[in-house]
Design a protein around this motif. Structure first.
Motif, PDB file in Angstrom:
ATOM      1  N   PHE A 109       0.779  -1.260   0.000  1.00 60.04           N
ATOM      2  CA  PHE A 109       0.000   0.000   0.000  1.00 60.04           C
ATOM      3  C   PHE A 109       0.810   1.311   0.000  1.00 60.04           C
ATOM      4  N   ALA A 110       0.384   1.986  -0.904  1.00 60.13           N
ATOM      5  CA  ALA A 110       1.033   3.308  -0.955  1.00 60.13           C
ATOM      6  C   ALA A 110       0.030   4.378  -0.593  1.00 60.13           C
ATOM      7  N   VAL A 111       0.513   5.510  -0.014  1.00 64.20           N
ATOM      8  CA  VAL A 111      -0.393   6.586   0.388  1.00 64.20           C
ATOM      9  C   VAL A 111      -0.536   7.582  -0.746  1.00 64.20           C
ATOM     10  N   ARG A 112      -1.721   7.930  -1.078  1.00 63.13           N
ATOM     11  CA  ARG A 112      -1.971   8.966  -2.073  1.00 63.13           C
ATOM     12  C   ARG A 112      -1.490  10.299  -1.525  1.00 63.13           C
ATOM     13  N   ALA A 113      -0.786  11.064  -2.365  1.00 63.51           N
ATOM     14  CA  ALA A 113      -0.256  12.339  -1.921  1.00 63.51           C
ATOM     15  C   ALA A 113      -1.385  13.306  -1.609  1.00 63.51           C
ATOM     16  N   GLY A 114      -1.175  14.113  -0.538  1.00 64.16           N
ATOM     17  CA  GLY A 114      -2.139  15.147  -0.199  1.00 64.16           C
ATOM     18  C   GLY A 114      -3.224  14.632   0.714  1.00 64.16           C
ATOM     19  N   PRO A 115      -4.000  15.536   1.315  1.00 59.23           N
ATOM     20  CA  PRO A 115      -5.066  15.152   2.229  1.00 59.23           C
ATOM     21  C   PRO A 115      -6.217  14.493   1.489  1.00 59.23           C
ATOM     22  N   VAL A 116      -6.916  13.607   2.174  1.00 62.30           N
ATOM     23  CA  VAL A 116      -8.069  12.940   1.584  1.00 62.30           C
ATOM     24  C   VAL A 116      -9.240  13.079   2.539  1.00 62.30           C
ATOM     25  N   PRO A 117     -10.465  13.156   2.014  1.00 64.94           N
ATOM     26  CA  PRO A 117     -11.624  13.335   2.869  1.00 64.94           C
ATOM     27  C   PRO A 117     -11.938  12.093   3.666  1.00 64.94           C
ATOM     28  N   VAL A 128      -1.138  -1.833  -9.206  1.00 63.96           N
ATOM     29  CA  VAL A 128      -1.598  -2.595  -8.038  1.00 63.96           C
ATOM     30  C   VAL A 128      -0.417  -2.884  -7.114  1.00 63.96           C
ATOM     31  N   GLY A 129      -0.578  -2.551  -5.832  1.00 64.77           N
ATOM     32  CA  GLY A 129       0.485  -2.807  -4.873  1.00 64.77           C
ATOM     33  C   GLY A 129       0.504  -4.230  -4.372  1.00 64.77           C
ATOM     34  N   ARG A 130      -0.658  -4.776  -4.074  1.00 57.88           N
ATOM     35  CA  ARG A 130      -0.751  -6.132  -3.529  1.00 57.88           C
ATOM     36  C   ARG A 130      -2.179  -6.611  -3.734  1.00 57.88           C
ATOM     37  N   VAL A 131      -2.366  -7.924  -3.841  1.00 58.45           N
ATOM     38  CA  VAL A 131      -3.691  -8.518  -4.053  1.00 58.45           C
ATOM     39  C   VAL A 131      -3.985  -9.516  -2.944  1.00 58.45           C
ATOM     40  N   MET A 132      -5.218  -9.474  -2.433  1.00 60.73           N
ATOM     41  CA  MET A 132      -5.734 -10.585  -1.636  1.00 60.73           C
ATOM     42  C   MET A 132      -6.910 -11.186  -2.399  1.00 60.73           C
ATOM     43  N   SER A 133      -6.769 -12.440  -2.754  1.00 58.02           N
ATOM     44  CA  SER A 133      -7.819 -13.198  -3.429  1.00 58.02           C
ATOM     45  C   SER A 133      -8.536 -14.040  -2.377  1.00 58.02           C
ATOM     46  N   VAL A 134      -9.821 -13.785  -2.175  1.00 60.64           N
ATOM     47  CA  VAL A 134     -10.572 -14.423  -1.095  1.00 60.64           C
ATOM     48  C   VAL A 134     -11.434 -15.552  -1.650  1.00 60.64           C
ATOM     49  N   ASP A 135     -11.054 -16.766  -1.359  1.00 59.66           N
ATOM     50  CA  ASP A 135     -11.757 -17.976  -1.792  1.00 59.66           C
ATOM     51  C   ASP A 135     -12.034 -17.949  -3.290  1.00 59.66           C
ATOM     52  N   SER A 136     -11.001 -17.733  -4.052  1.00 57.96           N
ATOM     53  CA  SER A 136     -11.105 -17.605  -5.504  1.00 57.96           C
ATOM     54  C   SER A 136      -9.937 -18.305  -6.163  1.00 57.96           C
ATOM     55  N   LEU A 137     -10.208 -18.992  -7.253  1.00 58.63           N
ATOM     56  CA  LEU A 137      -9.177 -19.689  -8.007  1.00 58.63           C
ATOM     57  C   LEU A 137      -8.855 -18.936  -9.292  1.00 58.63           C
ATOM     58  N   PRO A 138      -7.642 -19.118  -9.831  1.00 65.72           N
ATOM     59  CA  PRO A 138      -7.323 -18.466 -11.102  1.00 65.72           C
ATOM     60  C   PRO A 138      -8.050 -19.088 -12.299  1.00 65.72           C
ATOM     61  N   PHE A 139      -8.624 -20.288 -12.111  1.00 64.82           N
ATOM     62  CA  PHE A 139      -9.460 -20.911 -13.145  1.00 64.82           C
ATOM     63  C   PHE A 139     -10.602 -21.621 -12.447  1.00 64.82           C
ATOM     64  N   PHE A 140     -11.780 -21.028 -12.504  1.00 67.15           N
ATOM     65  CA  PHE A 140     -12.940 -21.554 -11.794  1.00 67.15           C
ATOM     66  C   PHE A 140     -13.212 -23.010 -12.136  1.00 67.15           C
ATOM     67  N   ASP A 197      -5.323  -7.018   8.465  1.00 67.44           N
ATOM     68  CA  ASP A 197      -4.363  -6.155   9.150  1.00 67.44           C
ATOM     69  C   ASP A 197      -2.928  -6.569   8.829  1.00 67.44           C
ATOM     70  N   GLN A 198      -2.683  -7.858   8.736  1.00 72.40           N
ATOM     71  CA  GLN A 198      -1.349  -8.331   8.372  1.00 72.40           C
ATOM     72  C   GLN A 198      -0.993  -7.922   6.947  1.00 72.40           C
ATOM     73  N   LEU A 199      -1.955  -8.066   6.045  1.00 71.68           N
ATOM     74  CA  LEU A 199      -1.750  -7.677   4.649  1.00 71.68           C
ATOM     75  C   LEU A 199      -1.424  -6.186   4.541  1.00 71.68           C
ATOM     76  N   LEU A 200      -2.196  -5.374   5.248  1.00 71.02           N
ATOM     77  CA  LEU A 200      -2.021  -3.923   5.167  1.00 71.02           C
ATOM     78  C   LEU A 200      -0.720  -3.460   5.815  1.00 71.02           C
ATOM     79  N   ALA A 201      -0.270  -4.198   6.814  1.00 71.25           N
ATOM     80  CA  ALA A 201       0.940  -3.794   7.541  1.00 71.25           C
ATOM     81  C   ALA A 201       2.219  -4.189   6.835  1.00 71.25           C
ATOM     82  N   GLU A 202       2.140  -5.176   5.958  1.00 70.86           N
ATOM     83  CA  GLU A 202       3.351  -5.661   5.315  1.00 70.86           C
ATOM     84  C   GLU A 202       3.900  -4.636   4.324  1.00 70.86           C
ATOM     85  N   PRO A 203       5.180  -4.308   4.397  1.00 70.86           N
ATOM     86  CA  PRO A 203       5.731  -3.299   3.491  1.00 70.86           C
ATOM     87  C   PRO A 203       5.818  -3.803   2.063  1.00 70.86           C
ATOM     88  N   PHE A 204       5.789  -2.882   1.123  1.00 69.04           N
ATOM     89  CA  PHE A 204       5.925  -3.270  -0.295  1.00 69.04           C
ATOM     90  C   PHE A 204       7.382  -3.584  -0.595  1.00 69.04           C
TER      91      PHE A 204
END
Length: 314
Positions: free
Chosen positions: A31-39, A151-163, A307-314
């Motif tokens: 995850f990278a932070v978008r530059a500047g403030p965000v709402p 894309v910085g990182r992907v989490m695939s939740v109960d999904s296969l690359p070929f259904f 939380d583990q996914l988000l905390a891991e550095p790129f």
């Protein structure tokens, strides 16, 4: 139904979610932070004829993609949990859960991936983390394959690359095509009462959580049948495995195991290990005591993994 039962039927099909409930329900083959403030307040960040996105919170960007016939509400609890530290982009795929659909029986998955890429570019997001459930997970992997710079990182939740690998290791996109066409035709042909009965019947195999079962039935009933048919046809004949070896985006593949109505652990381990074998560095994580909707059946464990996914550095 013979094609499905030969390879484990309902137990394996919980791996691709609502898609399996639809197929079973209509009596097809199953995850990278978008530059500047965000709402920090919700906003309609993006609306098109393929996709809409709701944004909540502020901080590093996370995109959440729901699965087949699902609403973005499947992610609501997780978005609320994360919004104090993350800017969460809740996608809604056109044609599902009441979102309008204007594309008949045309292609579904690739245009959605294209639209997500456009969204990331137009909103100026810097390599967000992309999390997708079921068909949304496949879309996230496709997005990372085609746009590794976005894309910085992907989490695939109960999904296969070929259904259709659910039906056996010898199945190819081409041999799955007749069954995909049959599934799509079944979705379109079912009357309203029969379609609802099928969704109700299939829901227990996809979630332990009663509220999620009820919600998925209503999301399916509010979905455009043409969109569902187009999506299931494409999903069953899209094989992302040939592109896995060249991927550079880190991927976490989270999958469910449940000996009481879902896939036994050994079966799930073998399937996910086999199908993601070509992806260098993939992190395979099994969540026990869960059916297809892991975020609903095991919310504490899923939150921990997020939380583990988000905390891991790129």
């Amino acid at each position: 139904m013979m094609f499905m039962s030969r390879y484990g039927g309902g137990r394996l099909l919980r791996a691709f979610a609502l898609a399996s409930a639809v197929v079973l329900g209509v009596g097809a083959i199953a995850f990278a932070v978008r530059a500047g403030p965000v709402p920090a307040v919700a906003q309609a960040a993006f609306v098109s004829d393929r996709l809409s996105v709701e944004v909540v919170g502020s901080g590093p960007d996370v995109i959440l993609i729901p699965g087949f016939a699902s609403s973005r509400e499947v992610w609501r609890a997780e978005a609320e949990r994360l919004k104090s530290t993350r800017r969460v982009h809740l996608a809604q795929l056109a044609g599902f859960a009441g979102e309008p659909w204007a594309h008949g029986d045309g292609p579904f998955v690739q245009p959605m991936a294209d639209e997500l890429a456009r969204y990331i570019r137009e909103q100026g997001l810097v390599r967000p983390i992309v999390v997708g459930h079921s068909m949304g997970g496949m879309t996230a992997v496709l997005l990372a394959q085609q746009h590794p710079d976005l894309v910085g990182r992907v989490m695939s939740v109960d999904s296969l690359p070929f259904f259709s690998a659910l039906f056996g290791p010898q199945v190819t996109a081409e041999t799955a095509r007749p069954f995909a066409d049959q599934a799509a035709a079944g979705i379109l042909a079912a009357d309203e009462a029969g379609f609802r009965a099928g969704q109700v019947q299939g829901a227990p195999g996809l979630a332990r959580d009663a509220a999620t079962r009820a919600a998925m039935v209503e999301w399916s009933m509010r979905s455009d049948r043409r969109a569902m048919a187009a999506a299931i046809r494409e999903v069953m004949t899209t094989d992302l495995r040939p592109g896995l070896g060249a991927m550079t985006t880190p991927v976490w593949a989270v999958y469910a195991a449940d000996a009481e109505g879902g896939a036994p652990a050994a079966m799930a381990d073998a399937l996910w290990g086999r199908e993601y074998a070509g992806l260098p560095g993939v992190r395979l994580i099994r969540v026990d005591g869960s059916r297809h909707f892991i975020m609903a059946d095991q919310p504490a464990r899923f939150a921990e993994l997020m939380d583990q996914l988000l905390a891991e550095p790129f």
